[in-house]
Write a protein that holds these residues in place. Structure first.
Motif, PDB file in Angstrom:
ATOM      1  N   TYR A   1      66.811  38.661 111.553  1.00 17.59           N
ATOM      2  CA  TYR A   1      67.319  40.076 110.901  1.00 17.59           C
ATOM      3  C   TYR A   1      65.971  40.890 110.444  1.00 17.59           C
ATOM      4  CZ  TYR A   1      71.963  38.538 110.287  1.00 17.59           C
ATOM      5  OH  TYR A   1      73.502  38.139 110.378  1.00 17.59           O
ATOM      6  N   ARG A   2      65.840  42.234 110.499  1.00 16.24           N
ATOM      7  CA  ARG A   2      64.687  42.910 110.138  1.00 16.24           C
ATOM      8  C   ARG A   2      65.571  43.909 108.901  1.00 16.24           C
ATOM      9  NH1 ARG A   2      61.087  45.549 114.195  1.00 16.24           N
ATOM     10  NH2 ARG A   2      62.937  46.638 114.742  1.00 16.24           N
ATOM     11  N   GLN A   3      64.916  43.743 107.828  1.00 13.52           N
ATOM     12  CA  GLN A   3      65.500  44.693 106.553  1.00 13.52           C
ATOM     13  C   GLN A   3      64.498  45.795 106.645  1.00 13.52           C
ATOM     14  OE1 GLN A   3      65.704  42.893 102.800  1.00 13.52           O
ATOM     15  NE2 GLN A   3      67.175  44.406 102.311  1.00 13.52           N
ATOM     16  N   ALA A   4      65.077  47.003 106.581  1.00  9.74           N
ATOM     17  CA  ALA A   4      64.373  48.442 106.470  1.00  9.74           C
ATOM     18  C   ALA A   4      65.127  49.055 105.552  1.00  9.74           C
ATOM     19  CB  ALA A   4      64.028  49.110 107.900  1.00  9.74           C
ATOM     20  N   ALA A   5      64.477  49.781 104.649  1.00  7.91           N
ATOM     21  CA  ALA A   5      64.979  50.696 103.459  1.00  7.91           C
ATOM     22  C   ALA A   5      65.874  51.566 104.393  1.00  7.91           C
ATOM     23  CB  ALA A   5      63.919  51.418 102.972  1.00  7.91           C
TER      24      ALA A   5
ATOM     25  N   TYR B   1      61.105  40.627 107.677  1.00  7.83           N
ATOM     26  CA  TYR B   1      61.964  39.689 108.474  1.00  7.83           C
ATOM     27  C   TYR B   1      62.769  38.540 107.939  1.00  7.83           C
ATOM     28  CZ  TYR B   1      59.678  42.497 112.296  1.00  7.83           C
ATOM     29  OH  TYR B   1      59.306  43.347 113.453  1.00  7.83           O
ATOM     30  N   LEU B   2      63.933  38.493 108.290  1.00  2.00           N
ATOM     31  CA  LEU B   2      64.478  37.128 107.417  1.00  2.00           C
ATOM     32  C   LEU B   2      65.194  36.592 108.574  1.00  2.00           C
ATOM     33  CD1 LEU B   2      66.439  39.313 105.003  1.00  2.00           C
ATOM     34  CD2 LEU B   2      64.834  37.585 104.287  1.00  2.00           C
ATOM     35  N   CYS B   3      65.106  35.143 108.126  1.00  2.00           N
ATOM     36  CA  CYS B   3      65.875  34.128 109.224  1.00  2.00           C
ATOM     37  C   CYS B   3      66.941  33.805 108.382  1.00  2.00           C
ATOM     38  CB  CYS B   3      64.968  32.902 109.454  1.00  2.00           C
ATOM     39  SG  CYS B   3      65.759  31.607 110.241  1.00  2.00           S
ATOM     40  N   ALA B   4      68.085  33.397 108.824  1.00  2.00           N
ATOM     41  CA  ALA B   4      69.502  32.991 108.307  1.00  2.00           C
ATOM     42  C   ALA B   4      70.070  31.824 109.124  1.00  2.00           C
ATOM     43  CB  ALA B   4      70.115  34.165 107.828  1.00  2.00           C
ATOM     44  N   TRP B   5      70.971  30.978 108.496  1.00  2.00           N
ATOM     45  CA  TRP B   5      71.735  30.235 109.048  1.00  2.00           C
ATOM     46  C   TRP B   5      73.249  30.476 108.603  1.00  2.00           C
ATOM     47  CZ3 TRP B   5      74.375  26.117 106.917  1.00  2.00           C
ATOM     48  CH2 TRP B   5      74.181  25.601 105.830  1.00  2.00           C
ATOM     49  N   SER B   6      74.129  29.726 109.466  1.00  2.00           N
ATOM     50  CA  SER B   6      75.346  29.762 109.024  1.00  2.00           C
ATOM     51  C   SER B   6      76.299  28.592 109.860  1.00  2.00           C
ATOM     52  CB  SER B   6      76.218  31.144 109.051  1.00  2.00           C
ATOM     53  OG  SER B   6      76.695  31.457 110.523  1.00  2.00           O
ATOM     54  N   VAL B   7      77.326  28.407 109.463  1.00  2.00           N
ATOM     55  CA  VAL B   7      78.216  27.360 110.190  1.00  2.00           C
ATOM     56  C   VAL B   7      79.578  28.225 110.693  1.00  2.00           C
ATOM     57  CG1 VAL B   7      79.534  25.262 110.203  1.00  2.00           C
ATOM     58  CG2 VAL B   7      76.913  25.629 109.044  1.00  2.00           C
ATOM     59  N   TRP B   8      79.812  27.907 111.907  1.00  2.00           N
ATOM     60  CA  TRP B   8      81.333  28.568 112.153  1.00  2.00           C
ATOM     61  C   TRP B   8      81.999  27.349 112.789  1.00  2.00           C
ATOM     62  CZ3 TRP B   8      84.174  32.576 111.399  1.00  2.00           C
ATOM     63  CH2 TRP B   8      85.362  32.821 112.066  1.00  2.00           C
TER      64      TRP B   8
ATOM     65  N   GLN C   1      71.551  21.837 101.855  1.00  2.00           N
ATOM     66  CA  GLN C   1      70.888  22.598 102.955  1.00  2.00           C
ATOM     67  C   GLN C   1      69.687  23.452 102.550  1.00  2.00           C
ATOM     68  OE1 GLN C   1      73.955  22.751 102.340  1.00  2.00           O
ATOM     69  NE2 GLN C   1      75.424  21.945 104.015  1.00  2.00           N
ATOM     70  N   THR C   2      68.715  23.570 103.140  1.00  2.00           N
ATOM     71  CA  THR C   2      67.659  24.480 103.093  1.00  2.00           C
ATOM     72  C   THR C   2      66.987  25.059 104.197  1.00  2.00           C
ATOM     73  OG1 THR C   2      65.994  22.382 103.100  1.00  2.00           O
ATOM     74  CG2 THR C   2      66.905  23.091 101.010  1.00  2.00           C
ATOM     75  N   ILE C   3      66.520  26.292 103.892  1.00  2.00           N
ATOM     76  CA  ILE C   3      65.651  26.936 105.196  1.00  2.00           C
ATOM     77  C   ILE C   3      64.424  27.264 104.609  1.00  2.00           C
ATOM     78  CG2 ILE C   3      67.073  29.096 104.167  1.00  2.00           C
ATOM     79  CD1 ILE C   3      67.019  30.061 107.000  1.00  2.00           C
ATOM     80  N   HIS C   4      63.673  26.940 105.650  1.00  2.00           N
ATOM     81  CA  HIS C   4      62.256  27.363 105.300  1.00  2.00           C
ATOM     82  C   HIS C   4      61.634  28.386 106.277  1.00  2.00           C
ATOM     83  CE1 HIS C   4      61.614  23.852 102.914  1.00  2.00           C
ATOM     84  NE2 HIS C   4      62.628  23.008 103.927  1.00  2.00           N
TER      85      HIS C   4
ATOM     86  N   MET D   1      84.197  24.263 109.317  1.00  2.00           N
ATOM     87  CA  MET D   1      84.042  24.815 108.215  1.00  2.00           C
ATOM     88  C   MET D   1      83.021  25.857 108.501  1.00  2.00           C
ATOM     89  SD  MET D   1      81.663  22.820 105.071  1.00  2.00           S
ATOM     90  CE  MET D   1      82.837  21.853 104.765  1.00  2.00           C
ATOM     91  N   ASN D   2      83.642  27.037 107.739  1.00  2.00           N
ATOM     92  CA  ASN D   2      82.837  28.311 107.879  1.00  2.00           C
ATOM     93  C   ASN D   2      81.812  28.560 106.750  1.00  2.00           C
ATOM     94  OD1 ASN D   2      84.096  28.517 110.474  1.00  2.00           O
ATOM     95  ND2 ASN D   2      85.634  29.768 109.325  1.00  2.00           N
ATOM     96  N   THR D   3      80.826  29.200 106.892  1.00  2.00           N
ATOM     97  CA  THR D   3      80.029  29.448 105.764  1.00  2.00           C
ATOM     98  C   THR D   3      79.575  31.091 105.918  1.00  2.00           C
ATOM     99  OG1 THR D   3      77.912  28.834 106.703  1.00  2.00           O
ATOM    100  CG2 THR D   3      79.406  27.165 105.535  1.00  2.00           C
ATOM    101  N   GLU D   4      79.053  31.592 104.852  1.00  2.00           N
ATOM    102  CA  GLU D   4      78.170  32.675 104.843  1.00  2.00           C
ATOM    103  C   GLU D   4      76.915  32.751 105.423  1.00  2.00           C
ATOM    104  OE1 GLU D   4      79.022  31.038 102.455  1.00  2.00           O
ATOM    105  OE2 GLU D   4      77.928  31.197 100.580  1.00  2.00           O
ATOM    106  N   ALA D   5      76.272  33.467 105.496  1.00  2.00           N
ATOM    107  CA  ALA D   5      74.910  33.358 105.898  1.00  2.00           C
ATOM    108  C   ALA D   5      73.935  33.104 104.738  1.00  2.00           C
ATOM    109  CB  ALA D   5      74.111  34.562 106.619  1.00  2.00           C
ATOM    110  N   PHE D   6      73.016  32.025 105.023  1.00  2.00           N
ATOM    111  CA  PHE D   6      71.965  31.681 103.966  1.00  2.00           C
ATOM    112  C   PHE D   6      70.810  32.197 104.516  1.00  2.00           C
ATOM    113  CE2 PHE D   6      74.811  29.193 101.239  1.00  2.00           C
ATOM    114  CZ  PHE D   6      76.003  28.697 102.225  1.00  2.00           C
ATOM    115  N   PHE D   7      69.865  32.821 103.581  1.00  2.00           N
ATOM    116  CA  PHE D   7      68.612  33.449 103.854  1.00  2.00           C
ATOM    117  C   PHE D   7      67.544  32.670 103.731  1.00  2.00           C
ATOM    118  CE2 PHE D   7      69.902  37.305 105.831  1.00  2.00           C
ATOM    119  CZ  PHE D   7      71.167  37.320 105.450  1.00  2.00           C
ATOM    120  N   GLY D   8      66.283  32.591 104.300  1.00  2.00           N
ATOM    121  CA  GLY D   8      65.177  32.163 103.954  1.00  2.00           C
ATOM    122  C   GLY D   8      64.544  33.159 103.084  1.00  2.00           C
TER     123      GLY D   8
END
Lengths: 114, 113
Positions: free
Chosen positions: A36-40, A89-96, A2-5, A99-106
């Motif tokens: 997601y949005r990441q702020a300090a 801004y971060l995009c991510a995917w997971s599967v629930w 899997q890949t995320i762009h 089979m469960n997975t963690e979040a994978f980030f762009g």
């Protein structure tokens, strides 16, 4: 595999201009998708998530919207950007499910509104 | 409302000291739990995860975490930190029935050489 762009990597936009950030996932079907949005000092703030095509849940009322026109495509938009929309801004995917997975980030998009 | 709390915003330790970072969540249903790390200038990477089974999970680089369901906690530990552990650490919870993954505000770890 899997890949995320996610693109673009950086973006400078004037106040009042529209926004469109795109995220696509390859190698998996029916993923959960996230913006997601990441702020300090504030960690990763969940903005939107989607469990299927056309299904969008908004976590934080604000100037942004999200859409999922295809199974593996997630778009973050705004009609008129505000200065306060600047951020990472971060995009991510997971599967629930079976089979469960963690979040994978762009790689993220650094948005600067000027 | 569901939330993830990381009470330590900035932790400063000397090399070889032991580490424990706290993480608590508020959600009554089934959860999956994660710790991510972000080294300076780099992207998030997964340290470890808990889905089910043994509540003590081991991750990369000598880190481990223990899920204590009764305390809604998933604290991260490392017996002896190194200067290279300087980073920001994020706890995250997958609220399974809602398919949401929410993150804590992060803990910045600084290691004095």
């Amino acid at each position: 595999s899997q890949t995320i762009h996610q693109w673009p990597a950086t973006l400078v936009q004037p106040v009042g201009s529209p926004l469109s950030l795109e995220c696509t996932v390859e190698g998996t079907s029916n993923p959960n998708l996230y913006w997601y949005r990441q702020a300090a000092g504030r960690g990763l703030q969940l903005l939107f998530y989607s469990v299927g095509i056309g299904q969008i849940s908004s976590e934080v009322p604000q100037n942004l919207s999200a859409s999922r026109p295809q199974d593996r495509q997630f778009i973050l938009s705004s009609k008129k950007l505000l200065l306060s929309d600047s951020g990472f801004y971060l995009c991510a995917w997971s599967v629930w499910g079976i089979m469960n997975t963690e979040a994978f980030f762009g790689q993220g998009t650094r948005l600067t509104v000027v | 409302a569901q939330s993830v709390s990381q009470h330590n915003h900035h932790v400063i330790l000397s090399e070889a000291a032991s580490l424990e970072l706290g993480c608590n969540y508020s959600y009554g249903g089934t959860v999956n739990l994660f710790w991510y790390v972000q080294y300076p200038g780099q992207h998030l990477q997964l340290l470890l995860k808990y889905f089910s089974g043994d509540p003590l999970v081991k991750g990369i680089k000598g880190f481990e975490a223990e899920f204590i369901k009764s305390k809604f906690s998933f604290n991260l530990r490392k017996p002896s930190v190194q200067w290279s552990d300087t980073a920001e650490y994020f706890c995250a919870v997958n609220l399974g029935s809602a398919s949401k993954i929410i993150f804590g505000s992060g803990t910045r770890l600084s290691i004095r050489p």
